[in-house]
Design a protein around this motif. Structure first.
Motif, PDB file in Angstrom:
ATOM      1  N   SER A 111       0.750  -1.259  -0.077  1.00 14.72           N
ATOM      2  CA  SER A 111       0.030   0.125  -0.015  1.00 14.72           C
ATOM      3  C   SER A 111       0.864   1.203   0.193  1.00 14.72           C
ATOM      4  O   SER A 111       1.798   1.095   0.329  1.00 14.72           O
ATOM      5  CB  SER A 111      -0.952  -0.016   1.157  1.00 14.72           C
ATOM      6  OG  SER A 111      -0.218   0.050   2.275  1.00 14.72           O
ATOM      7  N   CYS A 125      -3.955   3.402   0.218  1.00 19.76           N
ATOM      8  CA  CYS A 125      -4.379   2.603  -0.871  1.00 19.76           C
ATOM      9  C   CYS A 125      -3.565   1.540  -1.468  1.00 19.76           C
ATOM     10  O   CYS A 125      -2.305   1.620  -1.514  1.00 19.76           O
ATOM     11  CB  CYS A 125      -4.796   3.742  -2.104  1.00 19.76           C
ATOM     12  SG  CYS A 125      -6.059   4.787  -1.845  1.00 19.76           S
ATOM     13  N   CYS A 138      -8.785   1.279  -1.103  1.00 19.68           N
ATOM     14  CA  CYS A 138      -8.266   2.516  -0.364  1.00 19.68           C
ATOM     15  C   CYS A 138      -9.130   2.443   1.297  1.00 19.68           C
ATOM     16  O   CYS A 138     -10.467   1.988   1.241  1.00 19.68           O
ATOM     17  CB  CYS A 138      -8.778   4.060  -0.662  1.00 19.68           C
ATOM     18  SG  CYS A 138      -7.711   4.116  -2.345  1.00 19.68           S
ATOM     19  N   VAL A 156      -4.752   4.735  -8.492  1.00 17.96           N
ATOM     20  CA  VAL A 156      -4.571   5.152  -7.097  1.00 17.96           C
ATOM     21  C   VAL A 156      -5.160   6.538  -6.711  1.00 17.96           C
ATOM     22  O   VAL A 156      -5.879   6.730  -5.692  1.00 17.96           O
ATOM     23  CB  VAL A 156      -3.250   4.657  -6.712  1.00 17.96           C
ATOM     24  CG1 VAL A 156      -3.172   4.953  -5.143  1.00 17.96           C
ATOM     25  CG2 VAL A 156      -2.953   3.148  -6.905  1.00 17.96           C
ATOM     26  N   SER A 159      -8.555   7.164  -6.927  1.00 19.66           N
ATOM     27  CA  SER A 159      -9.416   6.215  -5.997  1.00 19.66           C
ATOM     28  C   SER A 159      -9.455   7.155  -4.548  1.00 19.66           C
ATOM     29  O   SER A 159     -10.228   7.110  -3.617  1.00 19.66           O
ATOM     30  CB  SER A 159      -8.863   4.870  -5.883  1.00 19.66           C
ATOM     31  OG  SER A 159      -9.178   4.294  -7.069  1.00 19.66           O
ATOM     32  N   GLY A 160      -7.992   7.365  -4.260  1.00 17.05           N
ATOM     33  CA  GLY A 160      -7.806   8.099  -2.935  1.00 17.05           C
ATOM     34  C   GLY A 160      -8.718   9.361  -2.833  1.00 17.05           C
ATOM     35  O   GLY A 160      -9.256   9.510  -1.767  1.00 17.05           O
TER      36      GLY A 160
END
Length: 176
Positions: A111, A125, A138, A156, A159-160
């Motif tokens: 992660s 994430c 995440c 990523v 998504s975060g």
């Protein structure tokens, strides 16, 4: 010297406790629509959401409440959102532990830390796989809640950011 003593005795504890008092207690409500995403209400989605809530409860038996839902967009992106509310003394290590718990389910790679810009909130994430597709998982944890999102067809970074936006709409501090 007296001013310095007062600042150290009162200011430091207040600075330390501020995130706790602003983040706990909290409540979570999954709306039917989040931005351009709609909550799926079909039987399979509801069954999956109930299973996720049960797994969250098993992993965090001190949780005050659990939540889970599956959202989709018109262009086929899918977001699974789940988590819990309740007091968390160590949100940073709880974020790491949540991704570790999900590593086998999603074959997660190592992660990365995501900056939330909120003192006391920690987000991580990792890229993984679900149902043969690449996903980003995440998790965002503060002193009053844990929220995890599983995202399809997003980077990523995206998504975060999306998890941060969603948790602001789903998890709200309770007013005293």
């Amino acid at each position: 010297m007296l001013l310095l003593s007062v600042a150290c005795c009162c200011g430091v504890p207040l600075w330390w406790i501020q995130p706790l008092s602003s983040q706990y207690p909290a409540s979570a409500t999954l709306p039917d629509q989040l931005d351009s995403m709609r909550l799926r209400q079909d039987r399979d989605s509801q069954s999956t959401a109930e299973d996720l809530k049960s797994r969250v409860r098993q992993a965090d038996w001190l949780a005050e409440d659990t939540f889970a839902g599956i959202y989709t967009t018109n262009d086929g992106k899918r977001v699974t959102l789940f988590g819990s509310t309740g007091f968390r003394f160590t949100p940073e290590s709880d974020a790491e532990a949540e991704l570790k718990r999900l590593t086998d389910d999603y074959a997660l790679q190592p992660s990365v830390t995501v900056d939330t810009g909120v003192r006391g909130r920690y987000e991580r994430c990792a890229v993984g796989r679900a149902d043969g597709d690449t996903v980003v998982v995440c998790t965002s944890v503060d002193h009053g809640s844990l929220a995890t999102g599983v995202f399809t067809r997003l980077s990523v970074d995206d998504s975060g950011r999306l998890l941060n936006d969603l948790r602001q709409q789903v998890v709200v501090p309770k007013q005293s």
